[in-house]
Design an enzyme around this catalytic site. Structure first.
Site, mmCIF file in Angstrom:
data_model
loop_
_atom_site.group_PDB
_atom_site.id
_atom_site.type_symbol
_atom_site.label_atom_id
_atom_site.label_comp_id
_atom_site.label_asym_id
_atom_site.label_seq_id
_atom_site.Cartn_x
_atom_site.Cartn_y
_atom_site.Cartn_z
ATOM 1 N N THR A 105 13.558 42.799 21.685
ATOM 2 C CA THR A 105 12.097 42.885 21.594
ATOM 3 C C THR A 105 11.834 43.176 20.131
ATOM 4 O OG1 THR A 105 12.068 45.249 22.074
ATOM 5 C CG2 THR A 105 11.798 43.781 23.965
ATOM 6 N N HIS A 106 10.755 42.650 19.592
ATOM 7 C CA HIS A 106 10.451 42.769 18.151
ATOM 8 C C HIS A 106 11.605 42.240 17.299
ATOM 9 C CE1 HIS A 106 7.305 45.615 19.496
ATOM 10 N NE2 HIS A 106 8.261 46.062 20.314
ATOM 11 N N SER A 162 23.711 16.878 5.935
ATOM 12 C CA SER A 162 22.943 16.989 4.706
ATOM 13 C C SER A 162 23.447 15.944 3.729
ATOM 14 C CB SER A 162 23.126 18.388 4.120
ATOM 15 O OG SER A 162 22.870 18.370 2.728
ATOM 16 N N LYS A 199 27.257 21.071 6.005
ATOM 17 C CA LYS A 199 26.129 21.410 6.878
ATOM 18 C C LYS A 199 26.021 20.599 8.151
ATOM 19 C CE LYS A 199 22.551 23.296 5.717
ATOM 20 N NZ LYS A 199 21.141 23.296 5.417
ATOM 21 N N GLU A 207 14.245 21.573 15.220
ATOM 22 C CA GLU A 207 13.260 21.822 14.160
ATOM 23 C C GLU A 207 12.076 20.858 14.268
ATOM 24 O OE1 GLU A 207 15.228 22.939 10.134
ATOM 25 O OE2 GLU A 207 16.657 21.709 11.216
ATOM 26 N N LYS A 258 -8.689 8.623 23.047
ATOM 27 C CA LYS A 258 -7.376 8.130 23.483
ATOM 28 C C LYS A 258 -6.242 8.459 22.540
ATOM 29 C CE LYS A 258 -9.908 4.771 25.759
ATOM 30 N NZ LYS A 258 -10.999 5.214 24.850
#
Ligand code: ARG
Length: 482
Positions: free
Chosen positions: A157-158, A279, A285, A292, A327
């Site tokens: 939490t937090h 990447s 990477k 994302e 639309k």
């Protein structure tokens, strides 16, 4: 490109090219083509049954419409961009094919009720597609839950370590939230499933038409009750845009976690190579781009709700051309959200879980502090007092850079003489989880119940979608056959 109109009688001069370009909706409403033909097939059958137009003309029109439907299906239907919308395109093609009888199709209707009907039919399908995509993701989450009933990780939490939870509990939290998102689409479906066709321009028609019949033929529950409301309102589209936005927010929150979890700081999961990207410059990477992008697309989906609300807020009854702008945002929002859910289903169903890392992470942050307090409560200490004692113990641990579990019994007893040898079992992280066996809690026994509930929720929705879809498909078949 010179604009052609079917209703040029009132005008001495033709439409300027720029006017056509500005007012045309063909680029967007071409997506309604199939529904427009189906709506017309139902309408002409009704006109024939009610003897509003001669049977021979009606048969000719129906035959022409069927062949246009075939063209649409095999991709040979060519749009005429000098005509401003899909309705006109179809009527012009029909008349070119069968002659002047084609002109009788538009008896007792207007493009105002026609476009509302087409859009509703499009939205019914889009809503079911959305539900199916969300359910695919829910099934993936359920599978992760199934295989990780005993996998323990910190619950936050937090964004601070709070209490230990299982991965099953965590995944099912997302599953239940998304389940409500899917249900919202089905609720909205019921509300929108009334047929505006026959409301005509705004006031109904002088012809003795049978609106219940067209409504039945198109798989709607009933005709809409008021002709002005029928052509003026877009609450159903706004509602679906909201449902898409709410779902996008749920997806985004899930994505945010998966992105964090795959970072080097967490290392809780690894995403599959097939659903990750590299990447161009940093060879090491592996990026969680699908998650994302899903998080990023949420903005656009939320934007559709705002567009709809602002677009309709100042409109007097009944139809106003502003409504043509309904639309694009709603179609885009539904398509985007559905794509995101489908992709996230693949991401979730292929993640590799690093159980040991998850468990290791529970060592930091005194995640069993509540359990130590609960332990003192079992020894007769009031909870408030226990909270204070544990607070002091934690402060001691922080100062000495040790965890609660590594304290000796003597050290524990400095904080409360009531603490015994059994404290070590009480605060063992696995036991902290197992003991939270309240309804909806994180213990494996509780999550077994949750999983059963979630699975039956999925079955109920699958059945609902199947029934709704078959009803509509049955209508299309009938309209083709008869
Ligand atoms: N393209 C229009 C729309 O999407 C169709 C209805 C046009 N009606 C009219 N009276 N101009 O709303």
């Amino acid at each position: 490109m010179a604009g052609k109109a079917l209703w040029s009688g009132r005008f001495a001069a033709g439409m300027d090219d720029s006017t056509l370009k500005f007012t045309s909706s063909l680029d967007v409403d071409a997506a309604l083509a199939f529904y427009d033909v189906m709506g017309s097939l139902a309408h002409v059958r009704m006109l024939k049954t009610c003897a509003v137009i001669p049977a021979a003309d009606a048969d000719l029109i129906a035959k022409g419409l069927r062949s246009l439907a075939k063209q649409l299906r095999d991709g040979t239907f060519e749009m005429d961009e000098t005509l401003e919308d899909i309705h006109t395109n179809i009527e012009v093609k029909l008349t070119a094919m069968i002659g002047p009888a084609g002109g009788k199709l538009h008896t007792g209707r207007s493009r105002n009720d026609q476009v509302a009907t087409d859009f509703k039919m499009y939205l019914r399908d889009a809503a079911l597609n959305a539900v199916e995509a969300i359910d695919r993701l829910i099934a993936a989450l359920q599978n992760v839950a199934k295989t990780n009933r005993d996998t323990i990780l910190p619950g936050y939490t937090h964004m601070q370590h709070a209490q230990p939870v299982t991965l099953a509990q965590h995944m099912l939290a997302h599953a239940f939230r998304l389940g409500r998102d899917a249900d919202r689409f089905l609720d909205a479906y019921e509300r929108l499933n009334k047929c505006p066709l026959g409301a005509a321009a705004l006031a109904g028609t002088t012809y003795h038409i049978d609106r219940k019949m067209t409504s039945d033929l198109l798989g709607f529950r009933d005709p809409t009750e008021n002709s002005m409301d029928s052509v003026a309102s877009r609450d159903y589209a706004t509602e679906l845009a909201f449902d898409a936005a709410m779902t996008a927010v749920s997806l985004s929150s899930l994505c945010e976690e998966l992105i964090l979890w795959s970072s080097q700081e967490f290392r809780f999961i690894e995403m599959d190579d097939r659903y990750s990207t590299g990447s161009s410059i940093m060879p090491q990477k592996k990026n969680p781009d699908i998650a994302e992008l899903t998080r990023g697309k949420t903005g656009g989906v939320i934007g559709a709700v705002v567009s709809m609300l602002v677009m309709t807020k100042g409109l007097p009854l009944s139809y106003n051309r502003d409504l043509q702008e309904d639309k694009r945002p709603v179609m885009d929002a539904l398509t985007t959200m559905t794509d995101c859910a489908n992709m996230m289903a693949k991401v979730v169903s292929t993640i590799k879980v690093d159980e040991s890392h998850m468990f290791e992470a529970t060592n930091a942050g005194f995640i069993n502090a509540t359990d130590l307090a609960d332990y003192l409560v079992t020894k007769g200490v009031p909870f408030r007092e226990a909270h204070g004692i544990v607070g002091e113990t934690v402060r001691f641990c922080i100062a000495n850079k040790v965890t609660l579990d590594s304290l000796t019994l003597d050290q524990f007893r400095k904080f409360s003489p009531l603490i015994d040898e059994d404290v070590f079992t009480a605060i063992a992280v696995k036991n902290c989880v197992d003991r939270r066996d309240s309804y909806g809690g994180t213990s494996p026994a509780s999550t077994d119940v949750e999983l059963t509930l979630s699975l039956s929720d999925l079955v109920r929705r699958e059945e609902d979608v199947r029934v709704k879809d078959q009803l509509v498909k049955g209508c299309w078949e009938k309209l083709f056959r008869e």
